[in-house]
Design an enzyme around this catalytic site. Structure first.
Site, PDB file in Angstrom:
ATOM      1  N   TRP A  81      53.016  36.151  13.422  1.00 54.43           N
ATOM      2  CA  TRP A  81      52.829  35.193  14.534  1.00 54.43           C
ATOM      3  C   TRP A  81      52.421  35.969  15.779  1.00 54.43           C
ATOM      4  O   TRP A  81      52.971  37.048  16.049  1.00 54.43           O
ATOM      5  CB  TRP A  81      54.133  34.434  14.815  1.00 54.43           C
ATOM      6  CG  TRP A  81      54.129  33.050  14.236  1.00 54.43           C
ATOM      7  CD1 TRP A  81      54.367  32.719  12.938  1.00 54.43           C
ATOM      8  CD2 TRP A  81      53.883  31.824  14.932  1.00 54.43           C
ATOM      9  NE1 TRP A  81      54.286  31.360  12.782  1.00 54.43           N
ATOM     10  CE2 TRP A  81      53.993  30.782  13.985  1.00 54.43           C
ATOM     11  CE3 TRP A  81      53.590  31.497  16.249  1.00 54.43           C
ATOM     12  CZ2 TRP A  81      53.819  29.434  14.326  1.00 54.43           C
ATOM     13  CZ3 TRP A  81      53.416  30.163  16.593  1.00 54.43           C
ATOM     14  CH2 TRP A  81      53.525  29.147  15.639  1.00 54.43           C
ATOM     15  N   SER A 141      58.689  35.766  13.311  1.00 48.29           N
ATOM     16  CA  SER A 141      59.821  36.583  13.776  1.00 48.29           C
ATOM     17  C   SER A 141      61.121  36.226  13.058  1.00 48.29           C
ATOM     18  O   SER A 141      61.977  37.088  12.847  1.00 48.29           O
ATOM     19  CB  SER A 141      60.001  36.427  15.284  1.00 48.29           C
ATOM     20  OG  SER A 141      58.960  37.088  15.942  1.00 48.29           O
ATOM     21  N   PHE A 142      61.259  34.951  12.697  1.00 49.20           N
ATOM     22  CA  PHE A 142      62.497  34.559  12.019  1.00 49.20           C
ATOM     23  C   PHE A 142      62.674  35.352  10.720  1.00 49.20           C
ATOM     24  O   PHE A 142      63.804  35.676  10.325  1.00 49.20           O
ATOM     25  CB  PHE A 142      62.475  33.050  11.722  1.00 49.20           C
ATOM     26  CG  PHE A 142      63.775  32.511  11.210  1.00 49.20           C
ATOM     27  CD1 PHE A 142      64.834  32.278  12.079  1.00 49.20           C
ATOM     28  CD2 PHE A 142      63.961  32.247   9.868  1.00 49.20           C
ATOM     29  CE1 PHE A 142      66.051  31.798  11.610  1.00 49.20           C
ATOM     30  CE2 PHE A 142      65.170  31.759   9.378  1.00 49.20           C
ATOM     31  CZ  PHE A 142      66.223  31.544  10.258  1.00 49.20           C
ATOM     32  N   GLU A 143      61.548  35.689  10.061  1.00 54.13           N
ATOM     33  CA  GLU A 143      61.596  36.408   8.783  1.00 54.13           C
ATOM     34  C   GLU A 143      61.804  37.916   8.973  1.00 54.13           C
ATOM     35  O   GLU A 143      61.925  38.657   7.981  1.00 54.13           O
ATOM     36  CB  GLU A 143      60.315  36.149   7.975  1.00 54.13           C
ATOM     37  CG  GLU A 143      60.241  34.764   7.350  1.00 54.13           C
ATOM     38  CD  GLU A 143      60.003  33.634   8.334  1.00 54.13           C
ATOM     39  OE1 GLU A 143      59.217  33.831   9.282  1.00 54.13           O
ATOM     40  OE2 GLU A 143      60.615  32.556   8.182  1.00 54.13           O
ATOM     41  N   ILE A 192      56.810  33.482  21.890  1.00 56.41           N
ATOM     42  CA  ILE A 192      56.306  32.956  23.161  1.00 56.41           C
ATOM     43  C   ILE A 192      56.798  31.520  23.300  1.00 56.41           C
ATOM     44  O   ILE A 192      56.641  30.704  22.375  1.00 56.41           O
ATOM     45  CB  ILE A 192      54.767  33.045  23.233  1.00 56.41           C
ATOM     46  CG1 ILE A 192      54.344  34.524  23.111  1.00 56.41           C
ATOM     47  CG2 ILE A 192      54.254  32.441  24.546  1.00 56.41           C
ATOM     48  CD1 ILE A 192      52.856  34.769  23.137  1.00 56.41           C
ATOM     49  N   GLU A 242      57.092  24.179  24.093  1.00 56.49           N
ATOM     50  CA  GLU A 242      57.587  23.047  24.887  1.00 56.49           C
ATOM     51  C   GLU A 242      58.959  22.570  24.446  1.00 56.49           C
ATOM     52  O   GLU A 242      59.562  21.719  25.082  1.00 56.49           O
ATOM     53  CB  GLU A 242      56.583  21.896  24.782  1.00 56.49           C
ATOM     54  CG  GLU A 242      55.290  22.219  25.515  1.00 56.49           C
ATOM     55  CD  GLU A 242      54.263  21.106  25.386  1.00 56.49           C
ATOM     56  OE1 GLU A 242      54.557  20.095  24.726  1.00 56.49           O
ATOM     57  OE2 GLU A 242      53.183  21.270  25.959  1.00 56.49           O
ATOM     58  N   THR A 243      59.442  23.100  23.319  1.00 53.69           N
ATOM     59  CA  THR A 243      60.735  22.633  22.808  1.00 53.69           C
ATOM     60  C   THR A 243      61.734  23.792  22.804  1.00 53.69           C
ATOM     61  O   THR A 243      61.397  24.922  23.163  1.00 53.69           O
ATOM     62  CB  THR A 243      60.592  22.113  21.362  1.00 53.69           C
ATOM     63  OG1 THR A 243      60.330  23.240  20.515  1.00 53.69           O
ATOM     64  CG2 THR A 243      59.470  21.108  21.233  1.00 53.69           C
ATOM     65  N   HIS A 282      62.862  25.255  20.285  1.00 52.84           N
ATOM     66  CA  HIS A 282      62.680  26.095  19.092  1.00 52.84           C
ATOM     67  C   HIS A 282      62.759  27.585  19.448  1.00 52.84           C
ATOM     68  O   HIS A 282      63.400  28.391  18.770  1.00 52.84           O
ATOM     69  CB  HIS A 282      61.320  25.755  18.478  1.00 52.84           C
ATOM     70  CG  HIS A 282      61.033  26.456  17.194  1.00 52.84           C
ATOM     71  ND1 HIS A 282      60.418  27.682  17.141  1.00 52.84           N
ATOM     72  CD2 HIS A 282      61.289  26.113  15.909  1.00 52.84           C
ATOM     73  CE1 HIS A 282      60.291  28.057  15.878  1.00 52.84           C
ATOM     74  NE2 HIS A 282      60.814  27.127  15.117  1.00 52.84           N
ATOM     75  N   PHE A 289      65.063  46.848  17.718  1.00 48.79           N
ATOM     76  CA  PHE A 289      64.633  45.501  18.126  1.00 48.79           C
ATOM     77  C   PHE A 289      63.378  45.598  18.995  1.00 48.79           C
ATOM     78  O   PHE A 289      63.465  45.922  20.185  1.00 48.79           O
ATOM     79  CB  PHE A 289      65.787  44.859  18.903  1.00 48.79           C
ATOM     80  CG  PHE A 289      65.582  43.421  19.267  1.00 48.79           C
ATOM     81  CD1 PHE A 289      65.713  42.423  18.316  1.00 48.79           C
ATOM     82  CD2 PHE A 289      65.294  43.049  20.573  1.00 48.79           C
ATOM     83  CE1 PHE A 289      65.545  41.082  18.653  1.00 48.79           C
ATOM     84  CE2 PHE A 289      65.138  41.717  20.924  1.00 48.79           C
ATOM     85  CZ  PHE A 289      65.267  40.728  19.966  1.00 48.79           C
TER      86      PHE A 289
HETATM   87  C1  DLZ Z   1      57.329  28.212  14.214  1.00 48.11           C
HETATM   88  C2  DLZ Z   1      57.143  29.343  15.186  1.00 48.11           C
HETATM   89  C3  DLZ Z   1      56.821  29.085  16.526  1.00 48.11           C
HETATM   90  C4  DLZ Z   1      56.664  27.715  17.059  1.00 48.11           C
HETATM   91  N1  DLZ Z   1      56.610  30.080  17.388  1.00 48.11           N
HETATM   92  C5  DLZ Z   1      56.721  31.363  16.967  1.00 48.11           C
HETATM   93  C6  DLZ Z   1      56.499  32.447  17.861  1.00 48.11           C
HETATM   94  O1  DLZ Z   1      56.161  32.302  19.050  1.00 48.11           O
HETATM   95  N2  DLZ Z   1      56.646  33.700  17.378  1.00 48.11           N
HETATM   96  C7  DLZ Z   1      56.999  33.955  16.074  1.00 48.11           C
HETATM   97  O2  DLZ Z   1      57.143  35.140  15.707  1.00 48.11           O
HETATM   98  N3  DLZ Z   1      57.220  32.950  15.210  1.00 48.11           N
HETATM   99  C8  DLZ Z   1      57.078  31.680  15.615  1.00 48.11           C
HETATM  100  N4  DLZ Z   1      57.274  30.644  14.748  1.00 48.11           N
HETATM  101  C9  DLZ Z   1      57.524  30.954  13.307  1.00 48.11           C
HETATM  102  C10 DLZ Z   1      58.997  31.264  12.967  1.00 48.11           C
HETATM  103  O3  DLZ Z   1      59.368  32.561  13.394  1.00 48.11           O
HETATM  104  C11 DLZ Z   1      59.167  31.223  11.429  1.00 48.11           C
HETATM  105  O4  DLZ Z   1      58.192  32.025  10.811  1.00 48.11           O
HETATM  106  C12 DLZ Z   1      59.041  29.810  10.869  1.00 48.11           C
HETATM  107  O5  DLZ Z   1      59.944  28.923  11.502  1.00 48.11           O
HETATM  108  C13 DLZ Z   1      59.297  29.787   9.337  1.00 48.11           C
HETATM  109  O6  DLZ Z   1      60.656  30.199   9.068  1.00 48.11           O
END
Ligand code: DLZ
Length: 162
Positions: free
Chosen positions: A31, A65-67, A90, A93-94, A96, A121
């Site tokens: 991302w 990033s979540f992964e 980044i 608007e929500t 999340h 990190f």
């Molecule tokens: C879904 C999402 C959004 C909206 N924004 C970002 C971001 O700015 N940076 C980033 O690294 N990942 C983003 N993701 C994806 C989530 O990290 C993740 O990959 C998804 O929710 C699937 O688990």
């Protein structure tokens, strides 16, 4: 933690540990890829300039990033001396953004608590794209460089007498 108009990525190369004995893995989120690729380049360049052998660097790509948490956990299983987790969040608007920032920082903290292999990190948490650009090779330096410095320091961590 304020970075107002300062480049924090300068470091004293002579004070850094020799990287030649160390294996370092880099886990990179796709991302905001332009930002994460710039962070990756900063980190890899610094590691190689510090003596890390190119064959001792491994890069893992994860979707977001979540992964990074799962990716860093998998990287730890290969027994490197340190792992660097690279992402760019980044704000949208929500809320999340807040949930993912919280999860990633806590998840990487947990890996540091529960394993002998340090995870650095290197996740930007910015309000705007411009802020991310400023910290990935712009006016505030490159946080990938700082993460590489931290990885070498943690790989080489030992107590000093006294
Ligand atoms: C879904 C999402 C959004 C909206 N924004 C970002 C971001 O700015 N940076 C980033 O690294 N990942 C983003 N993701 C994806 C989530 O990290 C993740 O990959 C998804 O929710 C699937 O688990």
């Amino acid at each position: 933690m304020a970075t107002a108009l300062s480049n924090l990525s300068e470091y004293d190369a002579d004070a850094l540990p020799d990287g030649s004995p160390y294996k370092i893995h880099l886990v990179v989120s796709e991302w905001n890829k332009k930002i994460t690729e710039a962070l990756l380049l900063g980190a890899k360049t610094t590691l190689i300039q510090s003596g890390v052998l190119p064959e001792n660097l491994k890069t893992w790509k994860v979707p977001g990033s979540f992964e990074l948490i799962y990716g860093a956990k998998k990287a730890q299983l290969e027994n490197p001396h340190a792992v660097i987790a690279i992402g760019s969040l980044i704000q949208g608007e929500t809320s999340h953004f807040d949930f993912v920032c919280q999860a990633v920082s806590q998840g990487i903290k947990d890996l540091n608590v529960n394993s002998e292999i340090p995870v650095i990190f290197c996740v930007l948490t910015d309000h705007t794209l411009e802020q991310a650009q400023d910290r990935s090779g712009g006016k505030h330096g490159n946080k990938g460089v700082e993460a590489a410095v931290a990885a070498l320091q943690m790989a080489d961590l030992k107590p000093k007498q006294g």
